[in-house]
Design a protein around this motif. Structure first.
Motif, PDB file in Angstrom:
ATOM      1  N   VAL A  68       0.848  -1.192   0.000  1.00  0.00           N
ATOM      2  CA  VAL A  68       0.000   0.000   0.000  1.00  0.00           C
ATOM      3  C   VAL A  68       0.887   1.246   0.000  1.00  0.00           C
ATOM      4  CG1 VAL A  68      -1.809   1.259   1.198  1.00  0.00           C
ATOM      5  CG2 VAL A  68      -1.821  -1.212   1.202  1.00  0.00           C
ATOM      6  N   ILE A  84       2.167   1.836  -3.491  1.00  0.00           N
ATOM      7  CA  ILE A  84       1.114   2.405  -4.340  1.00  0.00           C
ATOM      8  C   ILE A  84       0.902   3.872  -3.961  1.00  0.00           C
ATOM      9  CG2 ILE A  84      -1.325   2.259  -4.967  1.00  0.00           C
ATOM     10  CD1 ILE A  84      -1.156  -0.754  -4.395  1.00  0.00           C
ATOM     11  N   ARG A 108       3.623   5.985  -5.506  1.00  0.00           N
ATOM     12  CA  ARG A 108       3.397   6.234  -6.946  1.00  0.00           C
ATOM     13  C   ARG A 108       2.288   7.269  -7.111  1.00  0.00           C
ATOM     14  NH1 ARG A 108       1.869   0.624  -8.239  1.00  0.00           N
ATOM     15  NH2 ARG A 108       1.196   1.356 -10.260  1.00  0.00           N
ATOM     16  N   ALA A 109       1.260   7.161  -6.283  1.00  0.00           N
ATOM     17  CA  ALA A 109       0.150   8.117  -6.365  1.00  0.00           C
ATOM     18  C   ALA A 109       0.631   9.513  -6.006  1.00  0.00           C
ATOM     19  CB  ALA A 109      -0.977   7.691  -5.441  1.00  0.00           C
ATOM     20  N   THR A 111       2.161  11.604  -8.663  1.00  0.00           N
ATOM     21  CA  THR A 111       1.351  12.274  -9.680  1.00  0.00           C
ATOM     22  C   THR A 111       0.495  13.384  -9.085  1.00  0.00           C
ATOM     23  OG1 THR A 111      -0.204  10.443  -9.526  1.00  0.00           O
ATOM     24  CG2 THR A 111       1.215  10.497 -11.436  1.00  0.00           C
ATOM     25  N   HIS A 112      -0.257  13.083  -8.020  1.00  0.00           N
ATOM     26  CA  HIS A 112      -1.114  14.099  -7.407  1.00  0.00           C
ATOM     27  C   HIS A 112      -0.901  14.071  -5.920  1.00  0.00           C
ATOM     28  CE1 HIS A 112      -3.386  15.054 -10.955  1.00  0.00           C
ATOM     29  NE2 HIS A 112      -3.708  13.799 -11.142  1.00  0.00           N
ATOM     30  N   MET A 171      -3.920  15.162  -3.786  1.00  0.00           N
ATOM     31  CA  MET A 171      -5.021  14.192  -3.846  1.00  0.00           C
ATOM     32  C   MET A 171      -4.692  12.978  -2.983  1.00  0.00           C
ATOM     33  SD  MET A 171      -8.028  13.784  -5.067  1.00  0.00           S
ATOM     34  CE  MET A 171      -8.721  12.734  -3.813  1.00  0.00           C
ATOM     35  N   MET A 204      -5.461  13.821   0.406  1.00  0.00           N
ATOM     36  CA  MET A 204      -6.897  13.884   0.668  1.00  0.00           C
ATOM     37  C   MET A 204      -7.519  12.492   0.745  1.00  0.00           C
ATOM     38  SD  MET A 204      -8.408  17.330  -1.098  1.00  0.00           S
ATOM     39  CE  MET A 204      -7.815  17.135  -2.760  1.00  0.00           C
ATOM     40  N   LEU A 205      -6.722  11.462   0.473  1.00  0.00           N
ATOM     41  CA  LEU A 205      -7.194  10.098   0.720  1.00  0.00           C
ATOM     42  C   LEU A 205      -6.620   9.572   2.028  1.00  0.00           C
ATOM     43  CD1 LEU A 205      -6.924   8.562  -2.856  1.00  0.00           C
ATOM     44  CD2 LEU A 205      -8.947   9.442  -1.693  1.00  0.00           C
ATOM     45  N   VAL A 254      -3.227   9.625   2.809  1.00  0.00           N
ATOM     46  CA  VAL A 254      -1.818   9.247   2.745  1.00  0.00           C
ATOM     47  C   VAL A 254      -0.995  10.350   3.406  1.00  0.00           C
ATOM     48  CG1 VAL A 254       0.118   8.788   1.195  1.00  0.00           C
ATOM     49  CG2 VAL A 254      -2.171   7.963   0.618  1.00  0.00           C
ATOM     50  N   PRO A 289     -12.487  16.272  -5.553  1.00  0.00           N
ATOM     51  CA  PRO A 289     -12.265  17.586  -6.174  1.00  0.00           C
ATOM     52  C   PRO A 289     -12.801  17.632  -7.603  1.00  0.00           C
ATOM     53  CG  PRO A 289     -10.185  16.425  -5.878  1.00  0.00           C
ATOM     54  CD  PRO A 289     -11.248  15.534  -5.356  1.00  0.00           C
ATOM     55  N   ASP A 294      -9.211  14.007  -9.823  1.00  0.00           N
ATOM     56  CA  ASP A 294      -7.842  13.502  -9.838  1.00  0.00           C
ATOM     57  C   ASP A 294      -7.735  11.997  -9.633  1.00  0.00           C
ATOM     58  OD1 ASP A 294      -6.786  16.043 -10.203  1.00  0.00           O
ATOM     59  OD2 ASP A 294      -6.863  16.478  -8.074  1.00  0.00           O
ATOM     60  N   VAL A 295      -7.959  11.235 -10.692  1.00  0.00           N
ATOM     61  CA  VAL A 295      -7.592   9.824 -10.608  1.00  0.00           C
ATOM     62  C   VAL A 295      -6.073   9.762 -10.683  1.00  0.00           C
ATOM     63  CG1 VAL A 295      -9.697   9.009 -11.711  1.00  0.00           C
ATOM     64  CG2 VAL A 295      -7.672   9.448 -13.094  1.00  0.00           C
ATOM     65  N   PHE A 296      -5.486   8.695 -10.190  1.00  0.00           N
ATOM     66  CA  PHE A 296      -4.049   8.496 -10.392  1.00  0.00           C
ATOM     67  C   PHE A 296      -3.922   7.741 -11.706  1.00  0.00           C
ATOM     68  CE2 PHE A 296      -4.620   8.614  -5.726  1.00  0.00           C
ATOM     69  CZ  PHE A 296      -4.023   9.834  -5.528  1.00  0.00           C
ATOM     70  N   PRO A 297      -3.544   8.442 -12.788  1.00  0.00           N
ATOM     71  CA  PRO A 297      -3.720   7.878 -14.127  1.00  0.00           C
ATOM     72  C   PRO A 297      -2.910   6.607 -14.391  1.00  0.00           C
ATOM     73  CG  PRO A 297      -2.482   9.938 -14.202  1.00  0.00           C
ATOM     74  CD  PRO A 297      -2.991   9.797 -12.816  1.00  0.00           C
ATOM     75  N   ASP A 298      -1.737   6.478 -13.777  1.00  0.00           N
ATOM     76  CA  ASP A 298      -0.937   5.295 -14.087  1.00  0.00           C
ATOM     77  C   ASP A 298      -1.130   4.168 -13.063  1.00  0.00           C
ATOM     78  OD1 ASP A 298       0.257   6.929 -12.291  1.00  0.00           O
ATOM     79  OD2 ASP A 298       2.311   6.511 -12.939  1.00  0.00           O
ATOM     80  N   LEU A 299      -2.079   4.366 -12.150  1.00  0.00           N
ATOM     81  CA  LEU A 299      -2.452   3.277 -11.246  1.00  0.00           C
ATOM     82  C   LEU A 299      -3.711   2.608 -11.796  1.00  0.00           C
ATOM     83  CD1 LEU A 299      -0.408   4.575  -9.374  1.00  0.00           C
ATOM     84  CD2 LEU A 299      -2.044   4.467  -7.526  1.00  0.00           C
ATOM     85  N   GLU A 303      -6.052  -0.358  -7.855  1.00  0.00           N
ATOM     86  CA  GLU A 303      -5.085   0.322  -6.981  1.00  0.00           C
ATOM     87  C   GLU A 303      -5.622   1.660  -6.490  1.00  0.00           C
ATOM     88  OE1 GLU A 303      -0.731  -1.278  -8.529  1.00  0.00           O
ATOM     89  OE2 GLU A 303      -1.743   0.271  -9.679  1.00  0.00           O
ATOM     90  N   ARG A 346      -7.881   0.849  -3.728  1.00  0.00           N
ATOM     91  CA  ARG A 346      -7.126   0.395  -2.577  1.00  0.00           C
ATOM     92  C   ARG A 346      -6.560   1.587  -1.806  1.00  0.00           C
ATOM     93  NH1 ARG A 346      -2.268  -3.918  -3.155  1.00  0.00           N
ATOM     94  NH2 ARG A 346      -1.718  -4.022  -0.959  1.00  0.00           N
ATOM     95  N   LEU A 347      -6.135   2.588  -2.547  1.00  0.00           N
ATOM     96  CA  LEU A 347      -5.583   3.782  -1.918  1.00  0.00           C
ATOM     97  C   LEU A 347      -6.672   4.566  -1.198  1.00  0.00           C
ATOM     98  CD1 LEU A 347      -2.717   4.493  -1.939  1.00  0.00           C
ATOM     99  CD2 LEU A 347      -3.105   6.032  -3.829  1.00  0.00           C
ATOM    100  N   GLY A 348      -7.899   4.504  -1.742  1.00  0.00           N
ATOM    101  CA  GLY A 348      -9.012   5.172  -1.083  1.00  0.00           C
ATOM    102  C   GLY A 348      -9.229   4.635   0.323  1.00  0.00           C
ATOM    103  N   TYR A 387      -6.897   3.815   2.292  1.00  0.00           N
ATOM    104  CA  TYR A 387      -5.596   3.895   2.976  1.00  0.00           C
ATOM    105  C   TYR A 387      -5.734   3.991   4.494  1.00  0.00           C
ATOM    106  CZ  TYR A 387      -0.881   5.187   4.192  1.00  0.00           C
ATOM    107  OH  TYR A 387       0.363   5.193   4.759  1.00  0.00           O
ATOM    108  N   ARG A 420     -13.742   5.778  -4.909  1.00  0.00           N
ATOM    109  CA  ARG A 420     -12.492   5.841  -4.148  1.00  0.00           C
ATOM    110  C   ARG A 420     -12.686   6.615  -2.852  1.00  0.00           C
ATOM    111  NH1 ARG A 420      -7.686   8.791  -7.147  1.00  0.00           N
ATOM    112  NH2 ARG A 420      -8.914  10.574  -6.468  1.00  0.00           N
ATOM    113  N   ALA A 421     -13.418   7.729  -2.940  1.00  0.00           N
ATOM    114  CA  ALA A 421     -13.684   8.516  -1.732  1.00  0.00           C
ATOM    115  C   ALA A 421     -14.488   7.690  -0.727  1.00  0.00           C
ATOM    116  CB  ALA A 421     -14.426   9.793  -2.087  1.00  0.00           C
TER     117      ALA A 421
END
Ligand SMILES: Nc1ncnc2c1ncn2[C@@H]1O[C@H](COP(=O)(O)OP(=O)(O)O)[C@@H](O)[C@H]1O
Ligand SMILES: [Mg+2]
Lengths: 296, 236
Positions: A163, A166, A169-170, A173-174, A177, A180-181, A183, B83, B87-92, B96, B99-101, B103, B149-150
């Protein structure tokens, strides 16, 4: 045939070291969009740790672990000292503080230890040679290839399967964001610096192992290599950094093999010319990173 | 969860984007925040979510002062933000991203797994694309992904910024149906929208923002009946 095998081994071992150096720089850059100019000092820290524990009766492997640990600690310290206090303020401020921290560490080594080279302990196997497919090559080269393969695989696995990986990596990029999850920004950044230290520390063992000594300015060349490799590969991409490392090693090795003796001392000039050509062709590097993302 | 925003101000250097805003969202309530472009809606939401520091004012959750908290703390407190930048994480991969949602509650593996299955049941399109990278999704799918995700953090207050922005009418329908279903679960929602009709249909109450201030407020039904709403506040 043996020349070809020799060439491949040389490229892979040099490339493995370059790739690890580049990855250690870009892992921090990817998240903070800031170059850590004190990166070379992580290698220096590992080197001097080896020197300082060399008189102890510890087995070499334990010394090596201590050296890598010192690079990790120095990496995390870089975040706390040079980045965290000014990170939110301005890019220029961080450039200056990371330069300052780099100079501070070099000066500390000069004052407290010596400006002159100090020899570091090396395991027997580093000076052995092996015969592989009829090619005689230093065992150190094969160890470098193996170490790079293991570290790159572990790194890839951690970034894909955990996790935290991941999340990193997230965050690249943002960043906001990801926060806001839930992390935690500081955890991601400290982890990036710790990984940077782990990679630099491991590279230090192999890189300093070629010459067997450490000097205060020993980190300059690895920093430059890492920087060039990431610029070629694309500053925004971890894969790009690795690719850039191997490509730079390929260029260097090819020039070593092909340049006549009297031109060899200008090898770096040839290398840089090729790098400039690559950048004219692909200004953003070979591998584009994710499309978006601001500095944090 | 109850949200109370008091005299909130947001500034970007000299720009006063939000100039003293009061908003309340009751437990289980859906509240719409309407207004023309540039009215300060997104800035308000971002300040509540902790993504930008308010210049002045208070943000309270169930009475507790959380003004100026960092975003990761707001998520832990039960606030999830979607928002408008989607903002999706485009390369995930989609998987994934989800899964990050989760966290903040990643240790409850079984629960997270169950929630992900629930989200895939709710958004079958996402289930089909679970292994694809989020960057390859259409705009509507990306919007579904950021909402799903939220929800993976099991929020008690959801902040939604223009979820229908730039989407085809059929997708907009789906998104609003989705919001209604989430509202029915007792989730508190603060919904920023330009689609006034749809937002007022799903909301209990609404606020209208204009030039950084609250220009009108009231039950959604009453605001919907006020024929002059659009001309007066929403820039036609
Ligand atoms: N990052 C920013 N920097 C400077 N000004 C901004 C920024 N974000 C928004 N603004 C300004 O703040 C005002 C409110 O913007 P915003 O909150 O995005 O409004 P809305 O969401 O209602 O369209 C606008 O005038 C906008 O130009
Ligand atoms: Mg907006």
């Amino acid at each position: 045939m043996t020349a070809a095998i020799q060439f491949v081994i040389d490229v892979l071992s040099l490339g493995g070291a370059y790739a690890l150096m580049a990855l250690g720089l870009v892992i921090v850059y990817g998240i903070l969009r800031l170059v850590n100019f004190a990166y070379g000092e992580l290698i220096m820290a590992a080197g001097y740790t080896l020197y300082l524990v060399s008189a102890s009766p510890l087995p070499w492997l334990v010394m090596a672990v201590l050296a890598v640990g010192a690079a990790v600690v120095t990496g995390i310290a870089t975040d706390y000292v040079a980045f965290r206090p000014v990170r939110a303020k301005s890019v220029t401020a961080v450039l200056i503080t990371s330069f300052a921290f780099s100079t501070l560490l070099q000066n500390a080594a000069q004052l407290l230890i010596s400006p002159r080279p100090r020899s570091i302990p090396l395991p027997e196997v580093f000076s052995d040679t092996v015969t592989l497919f009829g090619v005689v090559t230093p065992a150190r080269n094969l160890i470098t290839i193996a170490a790079a393969a293991v570290l790159l695989s572990l790194f890839t696995l951690a970034m894909r399967r955990t996790v935290l990986g991941i999340a990193m990596r997230a965050a690249a990029t943002h960043f906001t964001m990801a926060r806001m999850l839930g992390v935690p920004a500081n955890l991601v950044i400290s982890t990036a610096f710790a990984i940077s230290g782990l990679l630099a520390g491991t590279v230090a063992l192999l890189w300093l192992g070629r010459i067997g000594t450490v000097v205060p300015r020993v980190g300059l060349e690895p920093l430059l290599i890492a920087f060039i490799a990431t610029v070629i590969g694309g500053m925004r991409s971890l894969e790009g950094a690795v690719l850039g490392g191997f490509l730079l090693a390929f260029i260097d090795t090819a020039l070593n093999y092909s340049l006549p003796q009297d031109l060899l001392k200008f090898r770096d000039a040839f290398t840089f010319s090729l790098v400039i050509l690559i950048l004219l062709w692909r200004p953003a590097g070979l591998v584009r990173g994710p499309a978006t993302g601001q500095r944090t | 969860m109850a949200l109370a925003v008091e005299a909130l101000e947001v500034r970007y250097g000299g720009i006063r984007a939000v100039r003293g805003v009061d908003i309340e969202v009751g437990d289980g309530e859906v509240v719409a925040l309407l207004g023309a472009n540039g009215a300060g809606k997104s800035s308000t939401l971002l300040a509540i979510a902790g993504a930008i520091r308010p210049y002045a004012g208070r943000v309270r959750l169930d009475g507790r002062d959380v003004t100026g908290s960092i975003p990761e703390r707001m998520v832990r407190a039960g606030v999830a933000m979607v928002p408008e930048t989607r903002d999706v994480f485009p390369d995930l991969t989609v998987e994934e991203n989800l899964r990050l949602g989760a966290y903040v509650r990643r240790r409850d593996r079984a629960d997270v797994e169950a929630d992900r299955a629930a989200m895939f049941a709710l958004f079958p399109r996402l289930a089909e694309r679970a292994e694809q990278t989020a960057g390859t999704l259409s705009g509507g799918e990306q919007q579904m992904l950021v909402i799903a995700r939220a929800m993976m953090s099991r929020p008690r207050l959801l902040l939604l910024d223009e979820p229908s922005l730039g989407l085809a009418p059929t997708i907009v329908e789906q998104i609003f149906a989705m919001i209604a279903r989430l509202a029915a679960t007792g989730l508190s929602i603060l919904l920023v929208e330009q689609n006034v009709g749809k937002a007022l249909a799903v909301a209990d109450r609404a606020y209208v923002m204009r030039l950084g201030r609250i220009a009108a407020a009231g039950p959604a039904r009453e605001l919907a009946a006020a024929a002059d709403l659009k001309e007066h506040y929403l820039g036609g």
